[in-house]
Design a protein around this motif. Structure first.
Motif, PDB file in Angstrom:
ATOM      1  N   MET A   1       0.846  -1.195   0.000  1.00 23.12           N
ATOM      2  CA  MET A   1       0.000   0.000   0.000  1.00 23.12           C
ATOM      3  C   MET A   1       0.882   1.246   0.000  1.00 23.12           C
ATOM      4  SD  MET A   1      -2.953  -1.226  -0.218  1.00 23.12           S
ATOM      5  CE  MET A   1      -3.933   0.269  -0.029  1.00 23.12           C
ATOM      6  N   ARG A   2       0.619   2.127  -0.957  1.00 24.82           N
ATOM      7  CA  ARG A   2       1.305   3.430  -1.004  1.00 24.82           C
ATOM      8  C   ARG A   2       0.244   4.510  -0.979  1.00 24.82           C
ATOM      9  NH1 ARG A   2       6.726   2.706   0.041  1.00 24.82           N
ATOM     10  NH2 ARG A   2       7.574   1.050  -1.264  1.00 24.82           N
ATOM     11  N   GLY A   3       0.662   5.735  -1.250  1.00 23.23           N
ATOM     12  CA  GLY A   3      -0.277   6.836  -1.291  1.00 23.23           C
ATOM     13  C   GLY A   3      -0.540   7.377   0.099  1.00 23.23           C
ATOM     14  N   THR A   4      -1.677   7.985   0.277  1.00 23.17           N
ATOM     15  CA  THR A   4      -2.024   8.620   1.541  1.00 23.17           C
ATOM     16  C   THR A   4      -3.202   7.895   2.166  1.00 23.17           C
ATOM     17  OG1 THR A   4      -3.585  10.104   0.468  1.00 23.17           O
ATOM     18  CG2 THR A   4      -1.295  10.848   0.607  1.00 23.17           C
ATOM     19  N   ARG A   5      -3.511   8.263   3.393  1.00 21.66           N
ATOM     20  CA  ARG A   5      -4.665   7.664   4.054  1.00 21.66           C
ATOM     21  C   ARG A   5      -5.941   7.956   3.251  1.00 21.66           C
ATOM     22  NH1 ARG A   5      -6.003   8.099  10.327  1.00 21.66           N
ATOM     23  NH2 ARG A   5      -3.860   8.786  10.348  1.00 21.66           N
ATOM     24  N   GLU A   6      -6.017   9.152   2.682  1.00 19.47           N
ATOM     25  CA  GLU A   6      -7.200   9.536   1.894  1.00 19.47           C
ATOM     26  C   GLU A   6      -7.213   8.830   0.535  1.00 19.47           C
ATOM     27  OE1 GLU A   6      -5.071  11.850   3.286  1.00 19.47           O
ATOM     28  OE2 GLU A   6      -6.367  12.023   5.051  1.00 19.47           O
ATOM     29  N   ASN A   7      -6.041   8.662  -0.033  1.00 21.25           N
ATOM     30  CA  ASN A   7      -5.939   8.069  -1.365  1.00 21.25           C
ATOM     31  C   ASN A   7      -4.938   6.916  -1.378  1.00 21.25           C
ATOM     32  OD1 ASN A   7      -7.710   9.691  -3.114  1.00 21.25           O
ATOM     33  ND2 ASN A   7      -6.326  11.366  -2.570  1.00 21.25           N
ATOM     34  N   PRO A   8      -5.299   5.806  -0.717  1.00 23.89           N
ATOM     35  CA  PRO A   8      -4.366   4.676  -0.725  1.00 23.89           C
ATOM     36  C   PRO A   8      -4.290   4.058  -2.120  1.00 23.89           C
ATOM     37  CG  PRO A   8      -6.419   4.056   0.324  1.00 23.89           C
ATOM     38  CD  PRO A   8      -6.533   5.517   0.005  1.00 23.89           C
ATOM     39  N   VAL A   9      -3.104   3.619  -2.478  1.00 22.44           N
ATOM     40  CA  VAL A   9      -2.875   3.004  -3.780  1.00 22.44           C
ATOM     41  C   VAL A   9      -2.186   1.662  -3.553  1.00 22.44           C
ATOM     42  CG1 VAL A   9      -1.720   3.247  -6.017  1.00 22.44           C
ATOM     43  CG2 VAL A   9      -2.580   5.290  -4.836  1.00 22.44           C
ATOM     44  N   ALA A  10      -2.769   0.607  -4.117  1.00 22.25           N
ATOM     45  CA  ALA A  10      -2.139  -0.700  -4.028  1.00 22.25           C
ATOM     46  C   ALA A  10      -1.165  -0.853  -5.182  1.00 22.25           C
ATOM     47  CB  ALA A  10      -3.199  -1.799  -4.080  1.00 22.25           C
ATOM     48  N   THR A  11       0.061  -1.254  -4.874  1.00 24.13           N
ATOM     49  CA  THR A  11       1.057  -1.460  -5.923  1.00 24.13           C
ATOM     50  C   THR A  11       1.685  -2.839  -5.754  1.00 24.13           C
ATOM     51  OG1 THR A  11       2.816  -0.501  -4.561  1.00 24.13           O
ATOM     52  CG2 THR A  11       1.635   1.003  -6.025  1.00 24.13           C
ATOM     53  N   GLN A  12       2.221  -3.349  -6.844  1.00 17.60           N
ATOM     54  CA  GLN A  12       3.034  -4.566  -6.785  1.00 17.60           C
ATOM     55  C   GLN A  12       4.481  -4.129  -6.844  1.00 17.60           C
ATOM     56  OE1 GLN A  12       2.251  -7.740  -6.451  1.00 17.60           O
ATOM     57  NE2 GLN A  12       0.236  -8.140  -7.329  1.00 17.60           N
ATOM     58  N   GLU A  13       5.253  -4.455  -5.834  1.00 22.51           N
ATOM     59  CA  GLU A  13       6.638  -3.994  -5.798  1.00 22.51           C
ATOM     60  C   GLU A  13       7.583  -5.169  -5.606  1.00 22.51           C
ATOM     61  OE1 GLU A  13       7.256  -0.498  -3.467  1.00 22.51           O
ATOM     62  OE2 GLU A  13       5.222   0.219  -3.892  1.00 22.51           O
ATOM     63  N   PRO A  14       8.767  -5.074  -6.222  1.00 23.70           N
ATOM     64  CA  PRO A  14       9.705  -6.196  -6.132  1.00 23.70           C
ATOM     65  C   PRO A  14      10.351  -6.309  -4.757  1.00 23.70           C
ATOM     66  CG  PRO A  14      10.696  -4.381  -7.354  1.00 23.70           C
ATOM     67  CD  PRO A  14       9.274  -3.982  -7.064  1.00 23.70           C
ATOM     68  N   ALA A  15      10.612  -7.541  -4.359  1.00 24.31           N
ATOM     69  CA  ALA A  15      11.399  -7.825  -3.154  1.00 24.31           C
ATOM     70  C   ALA A  15      12.385  -8.918  -3.528  1.00 24.31           C
ATOM     71  CB  ALA A  15      10.498  -8.291  -2.015  1.00 24.31           C
ATOM     72  N   HIS A  16      13.689  -8.651  -3.336  1.00 25.26           N
ATOM     73  CA  HIS A  16      14.681  -9.710  -3.552  1.00 25.26           C
ATOM     74  C   HIS A  16      14.283 -10.944  -2.737  1.00 25.26           C
ATOM     75  CE1 HIS A  16      17.541  -6.156  -4.212  1.00 25.26           C
ATOM     76  NE2 HIS A  16      17.646  -6.836  -5.340  1.00 25.26           N
ATOM     77  N   MET A  17      14.533 -12.131  -3.271  1.00 30.29           N
ATOM     78  CA  MET A  17      14.150 -13.342  -2.511  1.00 30.29           C
ATOM     79  C   MET A  17      14.893 -13.403  -1.181  1.00 30.29           C
ATOM     80  SD  MET A  17      16.678 -15.835  -2.432  1.00 30.29           S
ATOM     81  CE  MET A  17      16.080 -17.506  -2.584  1.00 30.29           C
ATOM     82  N   GLU A  18      16.158 -12.962  -1.154  1.00 31.19           N
ATOM     83  CA  GLU A  18      16.913 -13.019   0.104  1.00 31.19           C
ATOM     84  C   GLU A  18      16.386 -11.980   1.098  1.00 31.19           C
ATOM     85  OE1 GLU A  18      18.237 -12.507  -2.877  1.00 31.19           O
ATOM     86  OE2 GLU A  18      19.467 -10.688  -2.903  1.00 31.19           O
ATOM     87  N   CYS A  19      15.925 -10.835   0.584  1.00 33.87           N
ATOM     88  CA  CYS A  19      15.378  -9.808   1.480  1.00 33.87           C
ATOM     89  C   CYS A  19      14.038 -10.284   2.051  1.00 33.87           C
ATOM     90  CB  CYS A  19      15.225  -8.488   0.728  1.00 33.87           C
ATOM     91  SG  CYS A  19      16.812  -7.766   0.232  1.00 33.87           S
ATOM     92  N   ASP A  20      13.256 -10.957   1.218  1.00 34.34           N
ATOM     93  CA  ASP A  20      11.986 -11.515   1.672  1.00 34.34           C
ATOM     94  C   ASP A  20      12.227 -12.607   2.728  1.00 34.34           C
ATOM     95  OD1 ASP A  20       9.081 -11.137   0.686  1.00 34.34           O
ATOM     96  OD2 ASP A  20       9.270 -13.299   0.990  1.00 34.34           O
ATOM     97  N   LEU A  21      13.249 -13.420   2.483  1.00 37.55           N
ATOM     98  CA  LEU A  21      13.629 -14.485   3.419  1.00 37.55           C
ATOM     99  C   LEU A  21      14.041 -13.882   4.765  1.00 37.55           C
ATOM    100  CD1 LEU A  21      14.114 -17.618   3.227  1.00 37.55           C
ATOM    101  CD2 LEU A  21      16.508 -17.076   2.784  1.00 37.55           C
ATOM    102  N   ARG A  22      14.846 -12.812   4.702  1.00 36.52           N
ATOM    103  CA  ARG A  22      15.301 -12.166   5.929  1.00 36.52           C
ATOM    104  C   ARG A  22      14.126 -11.562   6.690  1.00 36.52           C
ATOM    105  NH1 ARG A  22      15.346  -8.920   9.365  1.00 36.52           N
ATOM    106  NH2 ARG A  22      17.024  -7.789  10.330  1.00 36.52           N
ATOM    107  N   MET A  23      13.130 -11.035   5.969  1.00 35.53           N
ATOM    108  CA  MET A  23      11.950 -10.501   6.637  1.00 35.53           C
ATOM    109  C   MET A  23      11.213 -11.615   7.377  1.00 35.53           C
ATOM    110  SD  MET A  23      11.899  -7.278   6.225  1.00 35.53           S
ATOM    111  CE  MET A  23      10.256  -6.837   6.784  1.00 35.53           C
TER     112      MET A  23
END
Ligand code: ZN
Ligand code: ZN
Length: 131
Positions: A59-81
């Motif tokens: 979710m990006r944007g503002t509280r009034e205008n939230p925008v759903a986006t698809q954003e990349p995550a490195h597999m290793e960064c996702d694993l670390r999360m």
């Protein structure tokens, strides 16, 4: 997936780069072109050709205008999360010991690559191929 506990269709998992061995890639997946140049959701570094990763709904944007986006995550960064820091995996972190561990001088990406290397060491010890 057990039909009794999962009555909803699973959304497709979008991944890029070479497929790796992870439960999240076992079912409904779509391989997409690597979003070269776009920043990783977790480490902020741009995706490079040859990187592996997932597209994550964000979710990006503002509280009034939230925008759903698809954003990349490195597999290793996702694993670390998912797994926590290397210090946590090795039981040296504050949540495991109650004492602050040495602050890491690594970047988020370096930390994530160290987590991936650690996971691959454990996998190798268990006779499994690297992720
Ligand atoms: Zn990253
Ligand atoms: Zn911990």
């Amino acid at each position: 997936v057990d039909d009794d506990i999962e009555p909803y269709p699973a959304p497709a998992v979008l991944f890029f780069g070479e497929r790796w061995d992870a439960p999240q890639l076992d079912y409904n997946t779509v391989q997409v072109d690597a979003p070269v140049g776009r920043a990783c959701l977790h480490c902020g570094e741009p995706v490079e050709a040859g990187d592996r990763g997932l597209m994550r709904l964000t979710m990006r944007g503002t509280r009034e205008n939230p925008v759903a986006t698809q954003e990349p995550a490195h597999m290793e960064c996702d694993l670390r999360m998912g797994l926590g820091s290397l210090a946590h995996m090795e039981g040296r972190c504050r949540c495991c010991t109650g004492i602050d561990s040495e602050p890491s001088s690594w970047t988020a990406r370096e930390e994530a690559l160290a987590v991936l290397a650690h996971v691959n060491q454990l996998r190798a010890a268990g006779g499994r191929a690297p992720m």
